[in-house]
Design a protein around this motif. Structure first.
Motif, mmCIF file in Angstrom:
data_model
loop_
_atom_site.group_PDB
_atom_site.id
_atom_site.type_symbol
_atom_site.label_atom_id
_atom_site.label_comp_id
_atom_site.label_asym_id
_atom_site.label_seq_id
_atom_site.Cartn_x
_atom_site.Cartn_y
_atom_site.Cartn_z
ATOM 1 N N MET A 138 65.712 -33.456 -40.843
ATOM 2 C CA MET A 138 66.548 -34.293 -39.981
ATOM 3 C C MET A 138 65.772 -35.478 -39.391
ATOM 4 O O MET A 138 65.830 -35.730 -38.188
ATOM 5 C CB MET A 138 67.174 -33.415 -38.877
ATOM 6 C CG MET A 138 68.092 -32.354 -39.431
ATOM 7 S SD MET A 138 69.477 -33.089 -40.325
ATOM 8 C CE MET A 138 69.918 -31.771 -41.428
ATOM 9 N N HIS A 139 65.055 -36.152 -40.247
ATOM 10 C CA HIS A 139 64.341 -37.396 -39.915
ATOM 11 C C HIS A 139 64.655 -38.328 -41.083
ATOM 12 O O HIS A 139 64.315 -38.013 -42.231
ATOM 13 C CB HIS A 139 62.837 -37.111 -39.791
ATOM 14 C CG HIS A 139 61.985 -38.305 -39.495
ATOM 15 N ND1 HIS A 139 60.965 -38.294 -38.554
ATOM 16 C CD2 HIS A 139 61.968 -39.552 -40.023
ATOM 17 C CE1 HIS A 139 60.378 -39.472 -38.519
ATOM 18 N NE2 HIS A 139 60.959 -40.258 -39.415
ATOM 19 N N ILE A 140 65.299 -39.434 -40.792
ATOM 20 C CA ILE A 140 65.842 -40.290 -41.862
ATOM 21 C C ILE A 140 64.793 -40.645 -42.922
ATOM 22 O O ILE A 140 63.652 -40.984 -42.594
ATOM 23 C CB ILE A 140 66.493 -41.569 -41.280
ATOM 24 C CG1 ILE A 140 67.259 -42.298 -42.378
ATOM 25 C CG2 ILE A 140 65.474 -42.468 -40.588
ATOM 26 C CD1 ILE A 140 68.208 -43.362 -41.870
ATOM 27 N N GLU A 191 59.461 -44.216 -36.573
ATOM 28 C CA GLU A 191 60.153 -43.689 -35.390
ATOM 29 C C GLU A 191 61.087 -42.577 -35.839
ATOM 30 O O GLU A 191 61.657 -42.655 -36.934
ATOM 31 C CB GLU A 191 61.017 -44.791 -34.761
ATOM 32 C CG GLU A 191 60.261 -45.829 -33.999
ATOM 33 C CD GLU A 191 59.967 -45.412 -32.564
ATOM 34 O OE1 GLU A 191 60.828 -44.767 -31.950
ATOM 35 O OE2 GLU A 191 58.867 -45.736 -32.096
ATOM 36 N N HIS A 192 61.277 -41.593 -35.009
ATOM 37 C CA HIS A 192 62.197 -40.515 -35.357
ATOM 38 C C HIS A 192 63.644 -40.931 -35.076
ATOM 39 O O HIS A 192 64.024 -41.137 -33.921
ATOM 40 C CB HIS A 192 61.886 -39.243 -34.576
ATOM 41 C CG HIS A 192 62.797 -38.106 -34.942
ATOM 42 N ND1 HIS A 192 62.453 -37.142 -35.849
ATOM 43 C CD2 HIS A 192 64.061 -37.815 -34.546
ATOM 44 C CE1 HIS A 192 63.468 -36.308 -36.009
ATOM 45 N NE2 HIS A 192 64.451 -36.687 -35.210
ATOM 46 N N TYR A 193 64.422 -41.074 -36.131
ATOM 47 C CA TYR A 193 65.877 -41.188 -36.042
ATOM 48 C C TYR A 193 66.422 -40.151 -36.994
ATOM 49 O O TYR A 193 65.853 -39.952 -38.083
ATOM 50 C CB TYR A 193 66.370 -42.580 -36.460
ATOM 51 C CG TYR A 193 65.785 -43.688 -35.627
ATOM 52 C CD1 TYR A 193 66.221 -43.908 -34.326
ATOM 53 C CD2 TYR A 193 64.783 -44.494 -36.149
ATOM 54 C CE1 TYR A 193 65.665 -44.925 -33.560
ATOM 55 C CE2 TYR A 193 64.222 -45.513 -35.385
ATOM 56 C CZ TYR A 193 64.668 -45.721 -34.098
ATOM 57 O OH TYR A 193 64.117 -46.718 -33.343
ATOM 58 N N MET A 233 58.828 -36.927 -32.662
ATOM 59 C CA MET A 233 59.598 -35.825 -32.081
ATOM 60 C C MET A 233 58.899 -34.501 -32.383
ATOM 61 O O MET A 233 58.455 -34.283 -33.507
ATOM 62 C CB MET A 233 61.011 -35.799 -32.682
ATOM 63 C CG MET A 233 61.946 -34.865 -31.954
ATOM 64 S SD MET A 233 63.348 -34.416 -32.984
ATOM 65 C CE MET A 233 64.624 -34.262 -31.752
ATOM 66 N N GLU A 234 58.836 -33.658 -31.380
ATOM 67 C CA GLU A 234 58.203 -32.343 -31.536
ATOM 68 C C GLU A 234 58.938 -31.524 -32.590
ATOM 69 O O GLU A 234 60.158 -31.623 -32.721
ATOM 70 C CB GLU A 234 58.315 -31.605 -30.195
ATOM 71 C CG GLU A 234 56.975 -31.205 -29.595
ATOM 72 C CD GLU A 234 57.186 -30.514 -28.271
ATOM 73 O OE1 GLU A 234 57.306 -29.283 -28.258
ATOM 74 O OE2 GLU A 234 57.255 -31.247 -27.256
ATOM 75 N N ASP A 235 58.197 -30.747 -33.311
ATOM 76 C CA ASP A 235 58.801 -29.847 -34.304
ATOM 77 C C ASP A 235 59.492 -30.542 -35.463
ATOM 78 O O ASP A 235 60.320 -29.940 -36.130
ATOM 79 C CB ASP A 235 59.803 -28.878 -33.639
ATOM 80 C CG ASP A 235 59.081 -27.847 -32.793
ATOM 81 O OD1 ASP A 235 57.879 -27.624 -33.041
ATOM 82 O OD2 ASP A 235 59.725 -27.295 -31.885
ATOM 83 N N CYS A 236 59.182 -31.821 -35.671
ATOM 84 C CA CYS A 236 59.722 -32.521 -36.838
ATOM 85 C C CYS A 236 58.577 -32.675 -37.855
ATOM 86 O O CYS A 236 57.562 -33.315 -37.556
ATOM 87 C CB CYS A 236 60.302 -33.881 -36.458
ATOM 88 S SG CYS A 236 60.731 -34.874 -37.903
ATOM 89 N N ILE A 237 58.764 -32.087 -39.031
ATOM 90 C CA ILE A 237 57.711 -32.123 -40.067
ATOM 91 C C ILE A 237 57.354 -33.571 -40.424
ATOM 92 O O ILE A 237 56.175 -33.905 -40.590
ATOM 93 C CB ILE A 237 58.189 -31.400 -41.349
ATOM 94 C CG1 ILE A 237 58.386 -29.904 -41.100
ATOM 95 C CG2 ILE A 237 57.193 -31.586 -42.484
ATOM 96 C CD1 ILE A 237 58.970 -29.170 -42.311
ATOM 97 N N PHE A 238 58.377 -34.417 -40.548
ATOM 98 C CA PHE A 238 58.100 -35.795 -40.975
ATOM 99 C C PHE A 238 57.392 -36.595 -39.880
ATOM 100 O O PHE A 238 56.541 -37.437 -40.180
ATOM 101 C CB PHE A 238 59.379 -36.486 -41.456
ATOM 102 C CG PHE A 238 59.801 -36.052 -42.844
ATOM 103 C CD1 PHE A 238 59.063 -35.122 -43.575
ATOM 104 C CD2 PHE A 238 60.942 -36.584 -43.439
ATOM 105 C CE1 PHE A 238 59.434 -34.718 -44.848
ATOM 106 C CE2 PHE A 238 61.326 -36.196 -44.724
ATOM 107 C CZ PHE A 238 60.581 -35.262 -45.426
ATOM 108 N N CYS A 239 57.702 -36.342 -38.600
ATOM 109 C CA CYS A 239 56.939 -36.987 -37.513
ATOM 110 C C CYS A 239 55.479 -36.556 -37.597
ATOM 111 O O CYS A 239 54.568 -37.374 -37.404
ATOM 112 C CB CYS A 239 57.520 -36.617 -36.151
ATOM 113 S SG CYS A 239 58.995 -37.558 -35.700
ATOM 114 N N LYS A 240 55.264 -35.280 -37.909
ATOM 115 C CA LYS A 240 53.883 -34.775 -38.015
ATOM 116 C C LYS A 240 53.157 -35.415 -39.196
ATOM 117 O O LYS A 240 51.954 -35.677 -39.125
ATOM 118 C CB LYS A 240 53.882 -33.247 -38.135
ATOM 119 C CG LYS A 240 54.226 -32.582 -36.808
ATOM 120 C CD LYS A 240 54.189 -31.077 -36.880
ATOM 121 C CE LYS A 240 54.491 -30.503 -35.493
ATOM 122 N NZ LYS A 240 54.920 -29.119 -35.529
HETATM 123 ZN ZN ZN Z 1 60.785 -36.931 -37.001
#
Ligand code: ZN
Ligand code: 5GP
Length: 136
Positions: free
Chosen positions: A96-98, A45-47, A1-8
């Motif tokens: 907000m990334h589990i 995965e982003h949840y 997800m864009e703008d999610c630190i943990f996805c990055k």
């Molecule tokens: Zn994320």
């Protein structure tokens, strides 16, 4: 997800100190640890939280949390390990990334307990809640 630190972090766009990775899970050191060996266990995965994450994914996160806890215990021999997972801002979730926290507790680690704020419900209320929450 864009703008999610943990996805990055999962994608490698932001560096991290990774301790484990597979197809489903990614685990790395918390940048601002409570103690030595504070690890975050994420789904790749982003949840957002426990309500969104599929059961199987959460089960695998739990499995790897157990393995990482065993490793922390073997290597650092803390007095205890606090495992927690915040859902929603009011529950203390900042990213907000589990993710599940694995926090080794040493002699000098500050532990913040809610023990003094627990309630006591009478049996009638307990029974009502039991009925409302019972899962077949
Ligand atoms: Zn994320
Ligand atoms: P939460 O309060 O959402 O349960 O926990 C978020 C955690 O992520 C915090 O313990 C915080 O220190 C950690 N954190 C926030 N940003 C970063 C980052 O960019 N890298 C790493 N490794 N941890 C982070």
């Amino acid at each position: 997800m864009e703008d999610c630190i943990f996805c990055k972090i999962v994608n490698g766009e932001i560096p991290s100190f990774k301790v484990y990775e597979d197809d489903t899970v990614f685990a790395f050191l918390d940048i601002n640890p409570l103690s030595k060996g504070h690890v975050l266990v994420l789904s790749k995965e982003h949840y957002e939280n426990i309500l969104e994450v599929p059961e199987d994914t959460y089960a695998h996160m739990a499995k790897m949390t157990k393995k990482i806890s065993d490793k922390v215990q073997e290597v650092y021999k803390p007095e205890g390990i606090l495992v927690n997972q915040n859902n929603g801002k009011r529950a203390g979730q900042q990213i907000m990334h589990i993710h599940i926290h694995v926090k080794p507790i040493y002699k000098d680690t500050m532990v913040f307990s809610e023990a003094n704020h627990r309630k006591k419900f009478d049996d009638q209320k307990m029974k009502k809640i039991q009925k409302e929450l019972a899962i077949d």
